[in-house]
Write a protein that holds these residues in place. Structure first.
Motif, PDB file in Angstrom:
ATOM      1  N   SER A  51       0.950  -1.072   0.135  1.00 52.22           N
ATOM      2  CA  SER A  51      -0.096  -0.174   0.100  1.00 52.22           C
ATOM      3  C   SER A  51       0.928   1.231  -0.015  1.00 52.22           C
ATOM      4  CB  SER A  51      -0.814  -0.098   1.392  1.00 52.22           C
ATOM      5  OG  SER A  51      -0.011   0.202   2.517  1.00 52.22           O
ATOM      6  N   ASP A  52       0.301   2.427  -0.108  1.00 50.65           N
ATOM      7  CA  ASP A  52       0.995   3.846  -0.225  1.00 50.65           C
ATOM      8  C   ASP A  52       1.868   3.982   1.308  1.00 50.65           C
ATOM      9  OD1 ASP A  52       0.333   4.161  -2.700  1.00 50.65           O
ATOM     10  OD2 ASP A  52      -1.242   5.530  -2.256  1.00 50.65           O
ATOM     11  N   GLY A  53       1.017   3.384   2.276  1.00 53.09           N
ATOM     12  CA  GLY A  53       1.514   3.657   3.675  1.00 53.09           C
ATOM     13  C   GLY A  53       2.662   2.919   3.935  1.00 53.09           C
ATOM     14  N   ALA A  54       2.582   1.644   3.438  1.00 51.70           N
ATOM     15  CA  ALA A  54       3.749   0.588   3.659  1.00 51.70           C
ATOM     16  C   ALA A  54       4.757   1.114   2.866  1.00 51.70           C
ATOM     17  CB  ALA A  54       3.244  -0.849   2.985  1.00 51.70           C
ATOM     18  N   LEU A  55       4.533   1.595   1.761  1.00 48.18           N
ATOM     19  CA  LEU A  55       5.995   2.011   0.842  1.00 48.18           C
ATOM     20  C   LEU A  55       6.479   3.226   1.525  1.00 48.18           C
ATOM     21  CD1 LEU A  55       7.570   2.009  -1.806  1.00 48.18           C
ATOM     22  CD2 LEU A  55       5.943   3.404  -2.683  1.00 48.18           C
ATOM     23  N   ALA A  56       5.442   4.163   2.304  1.00 46.17           N
ATOM     24  CA  ALA A  56       6.060   5.215   2.929  1.00 46.17           C
ATOM     25  C   ALA A  56       7.149   4.867   4.244  1.00 46.17           C
ATOM     26  CB  ALA A  56       4.835   6.144   3.285  1.00 46.17           C
ATOM     27  N   TRP A  57       6.532   3.978   4.687  1.00 47.28           N
ATOM     28  CA  TRP A  57       7.340   3.424   6.091  1.00 47.28           C
ATOM     29  C   TRP A  57       8.598   2.853   5.533  1.00 47.28           C
ATOM     30  CZ3 TRP A  57       7.343   4.501  10.822  1.00 47.28           C
ATOM     31  CH2 TRP A  57       6.241   4.695  11.482  1.00 47.28           C
ATOM     32  N   ALA A  58       8.755   2.138   4.446  1.00 43.45           N
ATOM     33  CA  ALA A  58       9.832   1.570   3.869  1.00 43.45           C
ATOM     34  C   ALA A  58      10.807   2.796   3.312  1.00 43.45           C
ATOM     35  CB  ALA A  58       9.678   0.679   2.754  1.00 43.45           C
ATOM     36  N   THR A  59      10.185   3.947   2.759  1.00 46.50           N
ATOM     37  CA  THR A  59      11.086   4.888   2.370  1.00 46.50           C
ATOM     38  C   THR A  59      11.606   5.900   3.811  1.00 46.50           C
ATOM     39  OG1 THR A  59       9.749   5.046   0.555  1.00 46.50           O
ATOM     40  CG2 THR A  59      11.034   7.100   1.134  1.00 46.50           C
ATOM     41  N   ALA A  97      21.774  -3.055   2.296  1.00 49.48           N
ATOM     42  CA  ALA A  97      21.151  -2.765   0.864  1.00 49.48           C
ATOM     43  C   ALA A  97      20.950  -4.167  -0.203  1.00 49.48           C
ATOM     44  CB  ALA A  97      22.015  -1.703   0.087  1.00 49.48           C
ATOM     45  N   VAL A  98      21.904  -5.001   0.095  1.00 46.46           N
ATOM     46  CA  VAL A  98      21.754  -6.193  -0.514  1.00 46.46           C
ATOM     47  C   VAL A  98      20.559  -6.929   0.098  1.00 46.46           C
ATOM     48  CG1 VAL A  98      22.772  -8.557  -0.658  1.00 46.46           C
ATOM     49  CG2 VAL A  98      24.188  -6.347  -0.864  1.00 46.46           C
ATOM     50  N   GLY A  99      20.289  -6.954   1.468  1.00 47.53           N
ATOM     51  CA  GLY A  99      19.118  -7.523   1.954  1.00 47.53           C
ATOM     52  C   GLY A  99      17.877  -7.066   1.595  1.00 47.53           C
ATOM     53  N   SER A 100      17.602  -5.626   1.232  1.00 49.81           N
ATOM     54  CA  SER A 100      16.732  -5.100   0.607  1.00 49.81           C
ATOM     55  C   SER A 100      16.253  -5.396  -0.834  1.00 49.81           C
ATOM     56  CB  SER A 100      16.801  -3.371   0.723  1.00 49.81           C
ATOM     57  OG  SER A 100      16.813  -2.920   1.884  1.00 49.81           O
ATOM     58  N   ALA A 101      17.275  -5.576  -1.632  1.00 51.14           N
ATOM     59  CA  ALA A 101      17.291  -6.010  -2.814  1.00 51.14           C
ATOM     60  C   ALA A 101      16.938  -7.457  -3.089  1.00 51.14           C
ATOM     61  CB  ALA A 101      18.658  -5.974  -3.675  1.00 51.14           C
ATOM     62  N   ALA A 102      17.208  -8.399  -2.052  1.00 51.94           N
ATOM     63  CA  ALA A 102      16.686  -9.810  -2.059  1.00 51.94           C
ATOM     64  C   ALA A 102      15.388 -10.197  -1.500  1.00 51.94           C
ATOM     65  CB  ALA A 102      17.942 -10.520  -1.532  1.00 51.94           C
ATOM     66  N   THR A 103      14.815  -9.019  -0.788  1.00 51.22           N
ATOM     67  CA  THR A 103      13.630  -9.400  -0.123  1.00 51.22           C
ATOM     68  C   THR A 103      12.424  -9.563  -0.933  1.00 51.22           C
ATOM     69  OG1 THR A 103      12.332  -8.493   1.890  1.00 51.22           O
ATOM     70  CG2 THR A 103      12.914  -6.881   0.012  1.00 51.22           C
ATOM     71  N   LEU A 110      11.386  -3.854   5.523  1.00 56.11           N
ATOM     72  CA  LEU A 110      11.215  -2.934   6.321  1.00 56.11           C
ATOM     73  C   LEU A 110      12.586  -3.227   7.410  1.00 56.11           C
ATOM     74  CD1 LEU A 110       9.915  -0.478   7.780  1.00 56.11           C
ATOM     75  CD2 LEU A 110       8.659  -1.991   9.173  1.00 56.11           C
ATOM     76  N   GLY A 111      12.488  -4.343   7.750  1.00 55.70           N
ATOM     77  CA  GLY A 111      13.832  -4.630   8.600  1.00 55.70           C
ATOM     78  C   GLY A 111      15.128  -4.450   7.948  1.00 55.70           C
ATOM     79  N   ALA A 112      15.115  -4.544   6.730  1.00 53.15           N
ATOM     80  CA  ALA A 112      16.346  -4.194   6.132  1.00 53.15           C
ATOM     81  C   ALA A 112      16.796  -2.752   6.036  1.00 53.15           C
ATOM     82  CB  ALA A 112      16.593  -4.916   4.507  1.00 53.15           C
ATOM     83  N   ARG A 113      15.758  -2.009   5.736  1.00 50.57           N
ATOM     84  CA  ARG A 113      15.828  -0.545   5.847  1.00 50.57           C
ATOM     85  C   ARG A 113      15.993   0.025   7.066  1.00 50.57           C
ATOM     86  NH1 ARG A 113      16.767   2.434   1.284  1.00 50.57           N
ATOM     87  NH2 ARG A 113      15.122   4.071   2.074  1.00 50.57           N
ATOM     88  N   ILE A 114      15.757  -0.835   8.231  1.00 52.02           N
ATOM     89  CA  ILE A 114      16.067  -0.332   9.424  1.00 52.02           C
ATOM     90  C   ILE A 114      17.268  -0.408   9.648  1.00 52.02           C
ATOM     91  CG2 ILE A 114      15.775  -0.672  11.882  1.00 52.02           C
ATOM     92  CD1 ILE A 114      12.527  -1.142  11.255  1.00 52.02           C
ATOM     93  N   ALA A 115      17.921  -1.635   9.226  1.00 50.49           N
ATOM     94  CA  ALA A 115      19.081  -1.925   9.437  1.00 50.49           C
ATOM     95  C   ALA A 115      20.346  -0.981   8.816  1.00 50.49           C
ATOM     96  CB  ALA A 115      19.603  -3.468   9.034  1.00 50.49           C
ATOM     97  N   GLU A 116      19.761  -0.620   7.566  1.00 52.29           N
ATOM     98  CA  GLU A 116      20.227   0.469   6.727  1.00 52.29           C
ATOM     99  C   GLU A 116      20.432   1.832   7.477  1.00 52.29           C
ATOM    100  OE1 GLU A 116      20.560   1.549   2.050  1.00 52.29           O
ATOM    101  OE2 GLU A 116      19.015   0.332   2.662  1.00 52.29           O
ATOM    102  N   GLY A 117      19.286   1.924   8.101  1.00 51.37           N
ATOM    103  CA  GLY A 117      19.261   3.237   8.812  1.00 51.37           C
ATOM    104  C   GLY A 117      20.280   3.279  10.092  1.00 51.37           C
ATOM    105  N   VAL A 118      20.533   2.342  10.589  1.00 49.00           N
ATOM    106  CA  VAL A 118      21.524   2.126  11.659  1.00 49.00           C
ATOM    107  C   VAL A 118      22.918   2.635  10.897  1.00 49.00           C
ATOM    108  CG1 VAL A 118      22.822   0.687  13.329  1.00 49.00           C
ATOM    109  CG2 VAL A 118      20.399   0.394  13.216  1.00 49.00           C
ATOM    110  N   GLY A 119      23.164   1.889   9.952  1.00 44.32           N
ATOM    111  CA  GLY A 119      24.675   2.365   9.227  1.00 44.32           C
ATOM    112  C   GLY A 119      24.575   3.811   8.860  1.00 44.32           C
ATOM    113  N   TYR A 120      23.315   4.391   8.338  1.00 44.71           N
ATOM    114  CA  TYR A 120      23.094   5.650   7.829  1.00 44.71           C
ATOM    115  C   TYR A 120      23.424   6.599   9.079  1.00 44.71           C
ATOM    116  CZ  TYR A 120      20.790  10.077   6.211  1.00 44.71           C
ATOM    117  OH  TYR A 120      20.397  11.298   5.775  1.00 44.71           O
TER     118      TYR A 120
END
Length: 434
Positions: A51-59, A97-103, A110-120
């Protein structure tokens, strides 16, 4: 041993701008990861059934991590070391990012993007600390101001590159590509950055008000970030609904407006390097609400409205870069810069998260004419706090962001070359245990 000695000496003798540009490029690559989902949002939504909301959370989940953990990250970077934290942050972003690509599901994405947020978060807390320790005086102010352009530059690169590849690559391939740059840069920084002396992390009691300067700058950064991201987010709706612009024209205008923030940051870096006091840049903030009047008015030609909106982002980017340049003067000890940058990132991320919904609710209730008033309130708050930080430090004395920081032990580091030479010498000494 001689090879290691010569390598350390070469690192120490290199210009601080060599390390500054390498560190800045790392920040840009991290910001590319921040904006990686937006260009392939439609394909990602269709592929995973989002959904748009789920995509917004991933972003936005990357920014949410910074909003929640910025200050703890500052303490951790102080203990772990800014140089190592910078490289490890890039590495974590690459793996995530590799995890996001393979999801194959929203939960894993969402989990991969949160992990990416830690690195960011590690990159954006540690990066300014590295710049603070490899440069001094006007060079340091300019380097920190340049750091303020990382996010708009990275987002622009992500939008242009991802948009160009979206028609020929899958979203998986694009996200996998965004993992490559941080991985390479992590190795480059580990190899080329000098071995910077770590900051002591005593557990002694801090006096009341020790973090007032950093908190002022953090709120200023949050307010200015709120203005910038909100203007960019509500502008497409205004152009499409009120100006009846085509999607192609709207996208072109928004892209130019976004680049305005990077132009403002570069201008701040250029001015500060030439000795301009950052407090003299603050009055330019008055241009933002004034420029919003034609920017969000249907009475002016579209070119004028687009130019005015770009001016808002130019000034906003300039003031944000001035905030980064002011951080070293906001703390009384060099060892506190790590935590100060954590405060800055946490409060700035809160502003980024709040900006679009706050502007959206008020615009829905009062119309587009209220945008200028909102920019006046939040932009004015940021400018006033930035000006206050330029006049008083945490000890109540006159502050100048180009003054040298006190090195651990109370000695003043006179220039960047001397501190790098000390770092090289430290790398040659054998480590001993007490």
């Amino acid at each position: 041993m001689r090879v290691r000695k010569r390598r350390s000496q070469r690192r120490a003798s290199a210009s601080p701008w060599t390390y500054t540009l390498a560190t800045w490029f790392a920040g840009v690559l991290a910001a590319v990861g921040l904006g990686a989902v937006a260009p392939v949002g439609s394909a990602l939504r269709a592929s995973l059934g989002l959904s748009d909301g789920a995509l917004a959370w991933a972003t936005s989940s990357i920014t949410a991590v910074s909003a929640a953990l910025g200050i703890p990250a500052g303490w951790w970077v102080r203990r772990f070391g800014a140089q190592r934290a910078l490289s490890w942050g890039l590495f974590v972003m690459s793996v995530a990012a590799v995890g996001s690509a393979a999801t194959g599901s929203w939960g894993l994405l969402l989990g991969a993007r949160i992990a990416e947020g830690v690195g960011y978060l590690l990159v954006f807390v540690a990066g300014p600390v590295v710049l603070t320790r490899i440069a001094q005086g006007g060079t340091r102010s300019a380097a920190l101001a340049l750091w303020g352009t990382c996010v708009p530059t990275g987002l622009a690169v992500a939008a242009v590159t991802g948009g160009a590849l979206e028609s020929v690559w899958t979203w998986n391939q694009w996200l996998a590509l965004t993992a490559l740059g941080p991985l390479i840069m992590a190795g480059v920084l580990a190899a080329v950055l000098p071995r910077l002396p770590g900051a002591a992390a005593p557990c002694a009691h801090r006096e009341a008000g020790a973090w007032n300067g950093a908190l002022r700058l953090g709120v200023a950064y949050g307010s200015l970030s709120l203005v910038g991201v909100a203007v960019v987010m509500v502008l497409p709706a205004f152009l499409l609904e009120e100006r009846l612009a085509t999607p192609t024209v709207t996208g072109s205008v928004v892209a130019v407006v976004c680049l305005g923030s990077a132009v403002g940051g570069l201008a701040a870096s250029w001015l500060l390097r030439r000795g301009t006091a950052f407090s003299s840049l603050v009055p330019l903030g008055a241009l933002m609400p004034v420029a919003c009047l034609p920017a969000f008015s249907a009475e002016f030609p579209l070119v004028v409205s687009g130019g005015a909106a770009t001016l808002v982002l130019v000034v906003d980017g300039l003031l944000i870069s001035a905030v980064f340049a002011a951080v070293p003067a906001s703390v009384s000890r060099a060892a506190d810069v790590d935590v100060a940058n954590g405060i800055l990132n946490q409060l700035g991320s809160v502003g980024i998260l709040l900006g679009p919904p706050v502007f959206g609710v008020v615009i829905a209730a009062a119309g587009w004419g209220v945008v200028a008033a909102l920019v006046l309130v939040f932009g004015g708050l940021g400018a006033v706090l930035l000006l206050a930080s330029g006049r008083t430090s945490v000890t109540g004395s006159t502050a100048d962001p180009s003054r040298p920081l006190d090195a651990p032990g109370g000695r003043e580091r006179r220039n960047g070359a001397e501190s790098l030479a000390k770092a090289a010498d430290a790398g040659k000494r054998p480590r001993t245990r007490p």
